[in-house]
Design a protein around this motif. Structure first.
Motif, PDB file in Angstrom:
ATOM      1  N   ILE A  55     -11.010  -4.237  -3.849  1.00 44.81           N
ATOM      2  CA  ILE A  55     -10.008  -3.486  -3.851  1.00 44.81           C
ATOM      3  C   ILE A  55      -9.285  -3.269  -2.463  1.00 44.81           C
ATOM      4  O   ILE A  55      -9.879  -3.627  -1.380  1.00 44.81           O
ATOM      5  CB  ILE A  55     -10.556  -1.869  -3.700  1.00 44.81           C
ATOM      6  N   LEU A  56      -7.980  -3.322  -2.705  1.00 42.74           N
ATOM      7  CA  LEU A  56      -7.037  -3.370  -1.427  1.00 42.74           C
ATOM      8  C   LEU A  56      -6.441  -1.927  -1.089  1.00 42.74           C
ATOM      9  O   LEU A  56      -5.924  -1.133  -1.844  1.00 42.74           O
ATOM     10  CB  LEU A  56      -5.939  -4.549  -1.449  1.00 42.74           C
ATOM     11  N   ILE A  57      -6.645  -1.721   0.194  1.00 46.88           N
ATOM     12  CA  ILE A  57      -5.882  -0.402   0.710  1.00 46.88           C
ATOM     13  C   ILE A  57      -4.597  -0.855   1.604  1.00 46.88           C
ATOM     14  O   ILE A  57      -4.923  -1.601   2.635  1.00 46.88           O
ATOM     15  CB  ILE A  57      -6.860   0.327   1.510  1.00 46.88           C
ATOM     16  N   LEU A  58      -3.416  -0.483   1.265  1.00 46.77           N
ATOM     17  CA  LEU A  58      -2.179  -0.807   1.943  1.00 46.77           C
ATOM     18  C   LEU A  58      -1.766   0.409   2.829  1.00 46.77           C
ATOM     19  O   LEU A  58      -1.576   1.521   2.113  1.00 46.77           O
ATOM     20  CB  LEU A  58      -1.129  -1.235   0.921  1.00 46.77           C
ATOM     21  N   ALA A 114       2.851   6.314   6.970  1.00 46.41           N
ATOM     22  CA  ALA A 114       2.897   4.893   6.910  1.00 46.41           C
ATOM     23  C   ALA A 114       3.846   4.343   5.613  1.00 46.41           C
ATOM     24  O   ALA A 114       4.530   3.376   5.722  1.00 46.41           O
ATOM     25  CB  ALA A 114       1.503   4.371   6.753  1.00 46.41           C
ATOM     26  N   PRO A 115       3.671   4.936   4.696  1.00 50.35           N
ATOM     27  CA  PRO A 115       4.537   4.359   3.314  1.00 50.35           C
ATOM     28  C   PRO A 115       5.882   4.370   3.810  1.00 50.35           C
ATOM     29  O   PRO A 115       6.689   3.701   3.255  1.00 50.35           O
ATOM     30  CB  PRO A 115       4.162   5.246   2.212  1.00 50.35           C
ATOM     31  N   GLU A 116       6.508   5.404   4.751  1.00 46.58           N
ATOM     32  CA  GLU A 116       7.880   5.341   4.927  1.00 46.58           C
ATOM     33  C   GLU A 116       8.338   4.019   5.589  1.00 46.58           C
ATOM     34  O   GLU A 116       9.299   3.540   5.406  1.00 46.58           O
ATOM     35  CB  GLU A 116       8.218   6.551   5.972  1.00 46.58           C
ATOM     36  N   PHE A 117       7.465   3.611   6.409  1.00 44.08           N
ATOM     37  CA  PHE A 117       8.057   2.379   7.097  1.00 44.08           C
ATOM     38  C   PHE A 117       7.689   1.147   6.127  1.00 44.08           C
ATOM     39  O   PHE A 117       8.142   0.105   6.463  1.00 44.08           O
ATOM     40  CB  PHE A 117       7.482   2.313   8.712  1.00 44.08           C
ATOM     41  N   LEU A 118       6.534   0.965   5.618  1.00 42.59           N
ATOM     42  CA  LEU A 118       6.205   0.006   4.594  1.00 42.59           C
ATOM     43  C   LEU A 118       7.189  -0.327   3.549  1.00 42.59           C
ATOM     44  O   LEU A 118       7.207  -1.501   3.335  1.00 42.59           O
ATOM     45  CB  LEU A 118       4.633   0.459   4.287  1.00 42.59           C
ATOM     46  N   CYS A 119       7.925   0.690   3.318  1.00 46.00           N
ATOM     47  CA  CYS A 119       8.694   0.529   2.333  1.00 46.00           C
ATOM     48  C   CYS A 119       9.879  -0.468   2.752  1.00 46.00           C
ATOM     49  O   CYS A 119      10.640  -1.139   1.865  1.00 46.00           O
ATOM     50  CB  CYS A 119       9.383   1.657   2.011  1.00 46.00           C
ATOM     51  N   ARG A 120      10.215  -0.662   3.927  1.00 44.88           N
ATOM     52  CA  ARG A 120      11.226  -1.512   4.433  1.00 44.88           C
ATOM     53  C   ARG A 120      10.663  -2.971   4.701  1.00 44.88           C
ATOM     54  O   ARG A 120      11.134  -3.861   5.536  1.00 44.88           O
ATOM     55  CB  ARG A 120      11.720  -0.963   5.732  1.00 44.88           C
ATOM     56  N   GLU A 150       2.869  -5.217 -11.715  1.00 39.48           N
ATOM     57  CA  GLU A 150       3.123  -5.974 -12.738  1.00 39.48           C
ATOM     58  C   GLU A 150       1.871  -6.669 -13.494  1.00 39.48           C
ATOM     59  O   GLU A 150       2.198  -7.104 -14.757  1.00 39.48           O
ATOM     60  CB  GLU A 150       4.045  -7.143 -12.484  1.00 39.48           C
ATOM     61  N   ALA A 151       0.840  -6.691 -12.912  1.00 41.16           N
ATOM     62  CA  ALA A 151      -0.283  -7.220 -13.583  1.00 41.16           C
ATOM     63  C   ALA A 151      -1.032  -6.236 -14.078  1.00 41.16           C
ATOM     64  O   ALA A 151      -2.241  -6.408 -14.924  1.00 41.16           O
ATOM     65  CB  ALA A 151      -1.205  -7.799 -12.344  1.00 41.16           C
ATOM     66  N   GLY A 152      -0.778  -5.111 -14.392  1.00 44.76           N
ATOM     67  CA  GLY A 152      -1.334  -3.824 -14.794  1.00 44.76           C
ATOM     68  C   GLY A 152      -2.452  -3.482 -14.197  1.00 44.76           C
ATOM     69  O   GLY A 152      -3.547  -2.752 -14.847  1.00 44.76           O
ATOM     70  N   LYS A 153      -2.786  -3.650 -12.924  1.00 41.56           N
ATOM     71  CA  LYS A 153      -4.039  -3.520 -12.285  1.00 41.56           C
ATOM     72  C   LYS A 153      -3.966  -1.978 -11.846  1.00 41.56           C
ATOM     73  O   LYS A 153      -2.972  -1.316 -11.512  1.00 41.56           O
ATOM     74  CB  LYS A 153      -4.248  -4.282 -10.919  1.00 41.56           C
ATOM     75  N   PRO A 154      -5.091  -1.297 -11.763  1.00 48.57           N
ATOM     76  CA  PRO A 154      -5.280   0.137 -11.172  1.00 48.57           C
ATOM     77  C   PRO A 154      -4.577   0.351  -9.887  1.00 48.57           C
ATOM     78  O   PRO A 154      -4.895  -0.512  -9.232  1.00 48.57           O
ATOM     79  CB  PRO A 154      -6.832   0.525 -11.277  1.00 48.57           C
ATOM     80  N   ILE A 155      -3.888   1.461  -9.788  1.00 47.19           N
ATOM     81  CA  ILE A 155      -3.240   1.577  -8.313  1.00 47.19           C
ATOM     82  C   ILE A 155      -3.297   3.129  -8.212  1.00 47.19           C
ATOM     83  O   ILE A 155      -3.119   3.816  -9.155  1.00 47.19           O
ATOM     84  CB  ILE A 155      -1.474   1.447  -8.444  1.00 47.19           C
ATOM     85  N   ALA A 156      -3.805   3.646  -6.956  1.00 48.09           N
ATOM     86  CA  ALA A 156      -4.075   5.083  -6.677  1.00 48.09           C
ATOM     87  C   ALA A 156      -3.289   5.293  -5.584  1.00 48.09           C
ATOM     88  O   ALA A 156      -3.408   4.620  -4.642  1.00 48.09           O
ATOM     89  CB  ALA A 156      -5.595   5.010  -6.150  1.00 48.09           C
ATOM     90  N   ALA A 157      -2.238   6.414  -5.792  1.00 54.74           N
ATOM     91  CA  ALA A 157      -1.373   6.735  -4.736  1.00 54.74           C
ATOM     92  C   ALA A 157      -1.311   7.994  -4.326  1.00 54.74           C
ATOM     93  O   ALA A 157      -1.498   8.869  -5.331  1.00 54.74           O
ATOM     94  CB  ALA A 157       0.049   6.344  -5.420  1.00 54.74           C
ATOM     95  N   PRO A 205       3.297   7.317  -3.127  1.00 58.39           N
ATOM     96  CA  PRO A 205       4.263   6.844  -4.152  1.00 58.39           C
ATOM     97  C   PRO A 205       5.685   6.364  -3.762  1.00 58.39           C
ATOM     98  O   PRO A 205       6.425   5.719  -4.399  1.00 58.39           O
ATOM     99  CB  PRO A 205       4.230   8.244  -5.056  1.00 58.39           C
ATOM    100  N   LEU A 206       6.003   6.400  -2.595  1.00 61.24           N
ATOM    101  CA  LEU A 206       7.333   5.986  -1.908  1.00 61.24           C
ATOM    102  C   LEU A 206       7.161   4.462  -1.945  1.00 61.24           C
ATOM    103  O   LEU A 206       8.228   3.809  -2.206  1.00 61.24           O
ATOM    104  CB  LEU A 206       7.311   6.451  -0.502  1.00 61.24           C
ATOM    105  N   LEU A 207       6.045   3.899  -2.012  1.00 62.36           N
ATOM    106  CA  LEU A 207       5.986   2.342  -2.027  1.00 62.36           C
ATOM    107  C   LEU A 207       6.022   1.915  -3.592  1.00 62.36           C
ATOM    108  O   LEU A 207       6.664   0.836  -3.895  1.00 62.36           O
ATOM    109  CB  LEU A 207       4.546   2.024  -1.558  1.00 62.36           C
TER     110      LEU A 207
END
Length: 187
Positions: A4-7, A89-95, A108-115, A120-122
């Protein structure tokens, strides 16, 4: 092994980063935190809370968080799921094109995403909210609507591969539904 990746990054919400990390590690899964920087670099998370007399949340310093993999080195194909904590963090990561590219690759890969919360800004920045039903920090309803999503103000919303919640008070149902999606995908 499930990976799992946490961004996240500077000013990511402490309770959303660490709750997700520890809950997923309880499953025996490998969890990597990625943020702008290099492995071993440290960023400061924050704690958002609600105080009487304030119109919105307050922000306090949180925990130091160590980067496991630098954002520029992330290979989305090597992970099974993505966690997008909130905070600022999502505010600046969006840029950051690489952050947006990572989110788009998982979607696009249909992998599970937890926001969670502002996470959800990302999703909106990656252009993957059109026609989706989700929740987020309620003050973002307008932005999510502008990005083509249908906002629902409830603790947890599951729409296909996407699990979203309003904020850290909803951490338990957030990770509960995310774990279900990951296990279903692996079976």
């Amino acid at each position: 092994m499930t990976r799992i990746l946490i961004l996240t990054g500077d000013a990511g919400e402490s309770q959303e980063i660490y709750y997700a990390k520890f809950r997923l590690e309880e499953e025996g899964w490998q969890v990597h935190i990625t943020a702008p920087g290099s492995p071993g670099d440290v960023f400061l998370s924050v704690v958002h809370d609600f105080e009487p007399g304030h119109d919105t949340y307050t922000e306090k310093p949180g925990y130091r968080v160590t980067i496991d993999v630098g954002l520029d080195e992330v290979d989305p194909a090597s992970y099974d799921g993505l966690v997008l904590p909130g905070g600022r963090a999502p505010e600046f990561l969006c840029r950051r094109p690489q952050a947006v590219s990572v989110v788009k690759a998982f979607a696009e890969a249909g992998k599970p995403i937890a926001a969670n919360c502002h996470g959800p800004l990302l999703l909106a920045a990656a252009g993957v909210t059109q026609g989706r039903t989700l929740t987020c920090y309620p003050d973002l309803e307008f932005l999510m609507s502008q990005a083509g999503a249908r906002f629902v103000d409830q603790a947890v919303v599951v729409d296909g591969n996407l699990v979203s919640v309003r904020g850290w008070p909803d951490n338990s149902p957030w990770m509960g539904e995310f774990v279900k999606l990951l296990k279903a995908r692996k079976s």
